[in-house]
Scaffold this motif. Structure first.
Motif, PDB file in Angstrom:
ATOM      1  N   GLU A   1       0.877  -1.158   0.000  1.00  0.00           N
ATOM      2  CA  GLU A   1       0.000   0.000   0.000  1.00  0.00           C
ATOM      3  C   GLU A   1       0.919   1.213   0.000  1.00  0.00           C
ATOM      4  N   MET A   2       0.673   2.133  -0.906  1.00  0.00           N
ATOM      5  CA  MET A   2       1.592   3.259  -1.070  1.00  0.00           C
ATOM      6  C   MET A   2       0.866   4.589  -0.950  1.00  0.00           C
ATOM      7  N   ILE A   3       1.614   5.554  -0.445  1.00  0.00           N
ATOM      8  CA  ILE A   3       1.154   6.939  -0.329  1.00  0.00           C
ATOM      9  C   ILE A   3       2.245   7.822  -0.920  1.00  0.00           C
TER      10      ILE A   3
ATOM     11  N   LEU B   1      -2.418  13.995  -2.004  1.00  0.00           N
ATOM     12  CA  LEU B   1      -1.884  12.668  -1.755  1.00  0.00           C
ATOM     13  C   LEU B   1      -2.333  11.755  -2.883  1.00  0.00           C
ATOM     14  N   ASN B   2      -1.484  10.814  -3.241  1.00  0.00           N
ATOM     15  CA  ASN B   2      -1.825   9.759  -4.186  1.00  0.00           C
ATOM     16  C   ASN B   2      -1.732   8.453  -3.415  1.00  0.00           C
ATOM     17  N   ILE B   3      -2.717   7.576  -3.600  1.00  0.00           N
ATOM     18  CA  ILE B   3      -2.719   6.304  -2.887  1.00  0.00           C
ATOM     19  C   ILE B   3      -2.945   5.167  -3.873  1.00  0.00           C
ATOM     20  N   GLY B   4      -2.409   4.009  -3.549  1.00  0.00           N
ATOM     21  CA  GLY B   4      -2.630   2.847  -4.400  1.00  0.00           C
ATOM     22  C   GLY B   4      -1.905   1.640  -3.856  1.00  0.00           C
ATOM     23  N   VAL B   5      -2.039   0.538  -4.581  1.00  0.00           N
ATOM     24  CA  VAL B   5      -1.400  -0.713  -4.182  1.00  0.00           C
ATOM     25  C   VAL B   5      -0.495  -1.181  -5.308  1.00  0.00           C
TER      26      VAL B   5
END
Length: 164
Positions: A59-61, A75-79
């Protein structure tokens, strides 16, 4: 004032937002290699990335600063999948994935519908102080549980808009 405001924003993120993610098990991964050498990347992503390992991948920020120098961020979020991804330029290992490489990722805004970044309102900027930026960033840090829900569900929330 622009440089001072951006410095205050950066300091507030270091004091309040990054610790909120670290407390939730994320780890700060600084820029390295080619990314660390590129001035534009260092300016837009000064903190590198935050990530934590899960069953499905990292999981990334990403904390993305405005590229024009305004004291604003989103913020950008994703896996990032464990096996990495196949990108137009070729295969990308999991640890080298940036959010915009993914087919689907979330963008976190103050107002997603208007794509309004986190920043002080125009009337606040004229007399902005360091404590104004602390208050702004503390408010964003309170969104961390919402971001975790969005990461696990893959659904839009009040502040997260999924792309792709």
């Amino acid at each position: 004032m622009k440089d001072k405001s951006r410095r205050w924003l950066s300091d507030s993120i270091r004091k309040h937002l990054i610790p909120a993610f670290l407390h939730r098990g994320f780890h700060l991964v600084p820029l390295n290699g080619h990314d660390a050498e590129r001035g534009e990347i260092r300016s837009i992503f000064p903190f590198g990335r935050l990530r934590r390992e899960t069953v499905g991948g990292y999981e990334m920020i990403e904390i993305q600063f405005d590229k024009h120098g305004r004291a604003a961020f989103r913020l950008n979020i994703g896996v990032a999948p464990t096996a990495g991804i196949e990108h137009a330029a070729g295969p990308v290992a999991q640890e080298d994935i940036w959010m915009h490489f993914l087919d689907r990722y979330g963008e976190v805004y103050h107002f997603p519908l208007l794509r309004r970044w986190f920043s002080l309102w125009c009337w606040e900027r004229r007399t902005a102080t360091e404590s104004d930026f602390d208050a702004l960033v503390k408010g964003v840090a309170e969104l961390v549980p919402e971001l975790e829900r969005a990461l696990s569900s893959g659904r839009n929330t009040r502040h997260v808009r999924w792309v792709g």
